[in-house]
Scaffold this motif. Structure first.
Motif, short mmCIF file in Angstrom:
data_model
loop_
_atom_site.label_atom_id
_atom_site.label_comp_id
_atom_site.label_asym_id
_atom_site.label_seq_id
_atom_site.Cartn_x
_atom_site.Cartn_y
_atom_site.Cartn_z
N ALA A 318 28.82 -38.30 -26.28
CA ALA A 318 28.46 -39.64 -25.80
C ALA A 318 28.99 -39.90 -24.39
O ALA A 318 28.50 -40.80 -23.69
CB ALA A 318 28.99 -40.70 -26.76
N HIS A 319 29.98 -39.12 -23.96
CA HIS A 319 30.57 -39.32 -22.63
C HIS A 319 29.88 -38.49 -21.54
O HIS A 319 30.22 -38.63 -20.37
CB HIS A 319 32.05 -38.97 -22.66
CG HIS A 319 32.88 -39.89 -23.52
ND1 HIS A 319 34.13 -39.56 -23.99
CD2 HIS A 319 32.61 -41.14 -23.99
CE1 HIS A 319 34.59 -40.56 -24.72
NE2 HIS A 319 33.69 -41.53 -24.73
N ILE A 320 28.96 -37.63 -21.92
CA ILE A 320 28.32 -36.75 -20.94
C ILE A 320 27.62 -37.54 -19.83
O ILE A 320 27.75 -37.19 -18.65
CB ILE A 320 27.36 -35.77 -21.64
CG1 ILE A 320 28.18 -34.78 -22.48
CG2 ILE A 320 26.50 -35.02 -20.62
CD1 ILE A 320 27.33 -33.83 -23.31
N PRO A 321 26.87 -38.60 -20.14
CA PRO A 321 26.24 -39.35 -19.04
C PRO A 321 27.24 -39.89 -18.02
O PRO A 321 26.92 -40.00 -16.83
CB PRO A 321 25.51 -40.49 -19.77
CG PRO A 321 25.21 -39.92 -21.12
CD PRO A 321 26.40 -39.08 -21.46
N ASP A 322 28.45 -40.22 -18.47
CA ASP A 322 29.47 -40.72 -17.54
C ASP A 322 30.09 -39.58 -16.73
O ASP A 322 30.54 -39.80 -15.60
CB ASP A 322 30.57 -41.45 -18.31
CG ASP A 322 30.05 -42.71 -19.00
OD1 ASP A 322 29.13 -43.34 -18.45
OD2 ASP A 322 30.56 -43.05 -20.08
N LEU A 323 30.15 -38.38 -17.31
CA LEU A 323 30.77 -37.26 -16.63
C LEU A 323 29.86 -36.62 -15.58
O LEU A 323 30.33 -36.09 -14.57
CB LEU A 323 31.19 -36.18 -17.64
CG LEU A 323 32.41 -36.49 -18.51
CD1 LEU A 323 32.63 -35.37 -19.52
CD2 LEU A 323 33.65 -36.67 -17.66
N LEU A 324 28.57 -36.66 -15.82
CA LEU A 324 27.63 -35.96 -14.94
C LEU A 324 27.76 -36.35 -13.46
O LEU A 324 27.76 -35.47 -12.60
CB LEU A 324 26.19 -36.17 -15.43
CG LEU A 324 25.62 -35.09 -16.33
CD1 LEU A 324 24.26 -35.49 -16.88
CD2 LEU A 324 25.52 -33.76 -15.60
N PRO A 325 27.85 -37.63 -13.12
CA PRO A 325 28.00 -37.96 -11.68
C PRO A 325 29.25 -37.35 -11.06
O PRO A 325 29.22 -36.91 -9.91
CB PRO A 325 28.06 -39.49 -11.68
CG PRO A 325 27.35 -39.90 -12.94
CD PRO A 325 27.69 -38.84 -13.95
N LYS A 326 30.35 -37.30 -11.80
CA LYS A 326 31.58 -36.69 -11.28
C LYS A 326 31.37 -35.19 -11.06
O LYS A 326 31.80 -34.64 -10.05
CB LYS A 326 32.74 -36.91 -12.26
CG LYS A 326 33.08 -38.37 -12.51
CD LYS A 326 34.19 -38.49 -13.54
CE LYS A 326 34.49 -39.94 -13.86
NZ LYS A 326 35.53 -40.05 -14.93
N VAL A 327 30.74 -34.55 -12.03
CA VAL A 327 30.47 -33.12 -11.92
C VAL A 327 29.62 -32.82 -10.69
O VAL A 327 29.93 -31.93 -9.89
CB VAL A 327 29.78 -32.61 -13.20
CG1 VAL A 327 29.25 -31.20 -13.00
CG2 VAL A 327 30.74 -32.65 -14.38
N LEU A 328 28.56 -33.57 -10.50
CA LEU A 328 27.65 -33.33 -9.38
C LEU A 328 28.32 -33.62 -8.04
O LEU A 328 28.06 -32.94 -7.05
CB LEU A 328 26.40 -34.19 -9.55
CG LEU A 328 25.48 -33.78 -10.70
CD1 LEU A 328 24.40 -34.83 -10.94
CD2 LEU A 328 24.84 -32.43 -10.42
N HIS A 533 19.59 -41.23 -22.19
CA HIS A 533 19.95 -41.22 -20.78
C HIS A 533 18.91 -40.46 -19.95
O HIS A 533 18.53 -40.89 -18.86
CB HIS A 533 21.32 -40.56 -20.61
CG HIS A 533 21.86 -40.61 -19.23
ND1 HIS A 533 22.10 -41.78 -18.54
CD2 HIS A 533 22.22 -39.60 -18.37
CE1 HIS A 533 22.58 -41.51 -17.34
NE2 HIS A 533 22.66 -40.20 -17.20
N ALA A 534 18.42 -39.35 -20.49
CA ALA A 534 17.39 -38.58 -19.78
C ALA A 534 16.12 -39.41 -19.61
O ALA A 534 15.49 -39.37 -18.54
CB ALA A 534 17.09 -37.30 -20.55
N GLN A 535 15.74 -40.13 -20.63
CA GLN A 535 14.54 -40.98 -20.53
C GLN A 535 14.72 -42.04 -19.45
O GLN A 535 13.77 -42.36 -18.72
CB GLN A 535 14.26 -41.64 -21.88
CG GLN A 535 13.74 -40.70 -22.95
CD GLN A 535 13.53 -41.40 -24.27
OE1 GLN A 535 14.45 -42.04 -24.79
NE2 GLN A 535 12.34 -41.27 -24.83
N GLU A 536 15.93 -42.56 -19.33
CA GLU A 536 16.20 -43.59 -18.32
C GLU A 536 16.15 -42.99 -16.91
O GLU A 536 15.53 -43.56 -16.01
CB GLU A 536 17.57 -44.20 -18.59
CG GLU A 536 17.98 -45.27 -17.60
CD GLU A 536 19.36 -45.81 -17.89
OE1 GLU A 536 20.01 -46.29 -16.94
OE2 GLU A 536 19.81 -45.75 -19.06
#
Length: 600
Positions: A318-328, A533-536
């Protein structure tokens, strides 16, 4: 270990240099330095691993200044040799040997180094000259930008280089297609048309007139290798070489840990590391809930057999959408491997536990034919090269075409695409398919797709990763191995499986290979937070604001995944989501953090 940056044939305000260093603080929290003069500058942020009370950069010998990111494993031998030639070196830090080494050997200085490194030398004898050098396999990345006036800027990370140089205003025309073809730009390519990644094993001089001269590297001295020996003898040689490198790489003045996925490669490194590190701690990533291909059982088996303290780092999907911007943000350009999120979370936990150095099993698959696409390519009938290149893609070419807008498809017809370049590299090499694929895996894919990811996402938490398989002795031995000792009867890493006997539990040594990655097929299913999140992110209204994706094609892909989830569609959706998130993020201005540099 540090982050480095600088330029030649330019002039940049000191405040901008200081801000550039601040952008790299995460990878060097123990000190920030820069030095500059008319038309040149060098900067570094330090992660103290060897001789923590020393190692201030730039390292200086008269008019020679050096900044350095990495580790020089043979610095003691070099220090003794240089002392015999009249170069006493007081600083015990490994990088302190570099100015004297350059002074004695000039641009061939890197021929004498054993380690992982990205080095910048500013030679101020006469008109300033900048010399850049990278290690043999590309463990430590370096990016550069050359402007139209002959100025060259460089940095360890893309975001810092963009801020320092003003580069990165335009994407490469085929950026999206290249990304979907190879999961990240390979070789010297970057997603920006005016930023280049310096290749592994490269030394280049930039003169005060803006000329760039590339210097040949001497081949590594031969080391004991398996050559044409039988499987058992070759396995013993590989095991001995790996043991030597693991033991050498365990030397540090800070706590050392291991990354343990539960696969063969990391298990072998962990097992050998227990021979020299008492009370070894190892870190393993797992995902909250019940998911396919969970390797936790295998990691526990290795930890129990070798007496290792295992830290199971649990990542909540559930935290992956929040982590992705940091990773990128830390990657600087998109990478389609779902393991990027896991990598970031894992090294954050390693740092929180008080460790600074971690040994990993990275690069064994590339060296010893461990990937399914390679084992299949060796025995495939028909056009094996096309199938191999397609297996490298995040999205296969027929689907890519359906996802693009018509004008973007037209543009791709006019240029030489990444897929065409790869096909040219492997076609016509029927006599040694394995060598052809290994050249791509080691020379192009490993530095760009794999090692840069590990470097950026470990240094995001100030962790120095040391990969023993990237040491020149192992690389040379793997290249000399006869093909049947790598790939045999449809299975890769034959010699490595044999080398692990007695070091790794049999249940782990003999189990089928599975990829160490995020289980996105299950996580990108209807009803999950990640699918929502992907749909959004990929909503038609969002895609219409720019880019090359066709909203209708993307909507059809999402609909297909909702009706019948499968691995191919899941990876395609993940990749598109990553690219779109990166595209929107990179257009945001880079904030100017507060500087705290020590000016030399």
């Amino acid at each position: 270990m540090c982050r480095v940056y600088g330029y030649i044939n330019r002039d940049v305000p000191p405040t901008r240099l200081a801000h550039t260093g601040a952008l790299l603080h995460h990878g060097g929290p123990d000190g920030r330095f820069f030095d500059h003069g008319p038309g040149w500058a060098l900067g570094a942020t330090r992660l103290a691993v060897m001789a923590p009370r020393h190692g201030a950069q730039p390292y200086v010998l008269g008019p020679i200044r050096v900044v350095f990111n990495g580790e020089i494993y043979n610095h003691r031998e070099l220090r003794e040799r240089l002392a015999r030639h009249g170069y006493p070196i007081d600083d015990p830090c490994d990088g302190a040997v570099l100015p004297a080494l350059y002074h004695r050997y000039g641009t061939s200085f890197a021929d004498h180094l054993d380690g992982m490194y990205a080095i910048a030398v500013m030679d101020l004898r006469g008109a300033p000259r900048l010399v850049l050098a990278t290690d043999d396999t590309g463990v430590k990345p370096l990016y550069y930008h050359r402007d139209r006036h002959g100025g060259v800027s460089f940095a360890s990370e893309i975001a810092a280089l963009r801020y320092l140089s003003g580069a990165g205003a335009r994407h490469a025309p085929d950026a999206l297609d290249t990304f979907l073809t190879t999961k990240t730009p390979l070789g010297t390519r970057c997603v920006y048309e005016d930023i280049t990644a310096l290749e592994p094993a490269r030394t280049v001089t930039v003169t005060a007139h803006g000329r760039m001269r590339w210097h040949p590297r001497a081949p590594a001295a031969p080391s004991p290798g398996p050559d044409a020996a039988g499987p058992e003898r070759a396995a013993g040689t590989v095991r001995d070489l790996l043991r030597t490198e693991v033991h050498r790489l365990a030397v540090a003045d800070v706590p050392v840990a291991a990354v343990l996925s539960g696969g063969l490669d990391s298990s072998l490194v962990t097992g050998l590391l227990t021979e020299v590190v008492d009370d070894l701690h190892a870190f393993h990533i797992r995902y909250r809930g019940s998911w396919p291909a969970d390797e936790s059982t295998h990691a526990r088996a290795v930890a129990t057999a070798r007496g290792v303290r295992l830290h199971e780092v649990e990542l909540d999907p559930a935290h992956i959408p929040d982590l992705l911007p940091k990773v990128l943000r830390h990657l600087g350009q998109p990478n389609a491997d779902p393991i990027t999120v896991s990598t970031y979370a894992l090294f954050e936990a390693v740092r929180d536990a008080g460790f600074t150095v971690a040994l990993t099993g990275d690069a064994a698959d590339e060296l010893f034919g461990g990937y399914a696409r390679v084992t299949e390519g060796v025995s495939a009938q028909g056009d094996w090269g096309t199938e191999y290149v397609r297996a490298l893609a995040a999205v296969p070419s027929p689907l890519r075409t359906r996802l693009y807008r018509p004008d973007y498809r037209d543009l791709l017809r006019e240029i030489h695409t990444a897929e065409e370049e790869l096909l040219e590299r492997v076609r016509g090499r029927e006599s040694d398919r394995l060598a052809a694929m290994t050249d791509v895996e080691i020379g192009l894919r490993m530095p760009a797709y794999h090692l840069r990811r590990v470097d950026h996402l470990s240094m995001a938490s100030a962790i120095e990763v040391r990969p023993p398989f990237c040491q020149r002795s192992l690389v040379a031995a793997a290249r000399r191995l006869p093909a049947p000792l790598k790939v045999h009867r449809g299975r890769g890493k034959r010699v490595l499986h044999a080398a692990a006997r007695g070091v790794v539990p049999e249940s782990v040594r003999n189990r089928p290979k599975q990829p160490f990655t995020l289980p996105i097929t299950a996580m990108l299913a209807p009803g999950t937070a990640l699918f929502a999140h992907a749909q959004e992110v990929l909503a038609p209204a969002e895609l219409r604001t720019g880019g090359a994706l066709d909203p209708g094609g993307v909507t059809a892909l999402l609909r297909r995944q909702a009706l019948a989830p499968d691995a191919g569609s899941a990876l395609a959706i993940w990749s598109l989501m990553v690219f779109e998130l990166w595209r929107r993020q990179e257009s945001e201005p880079v904030p100017a953090p507060r500087p705290r540099e020590q000016v030399a």
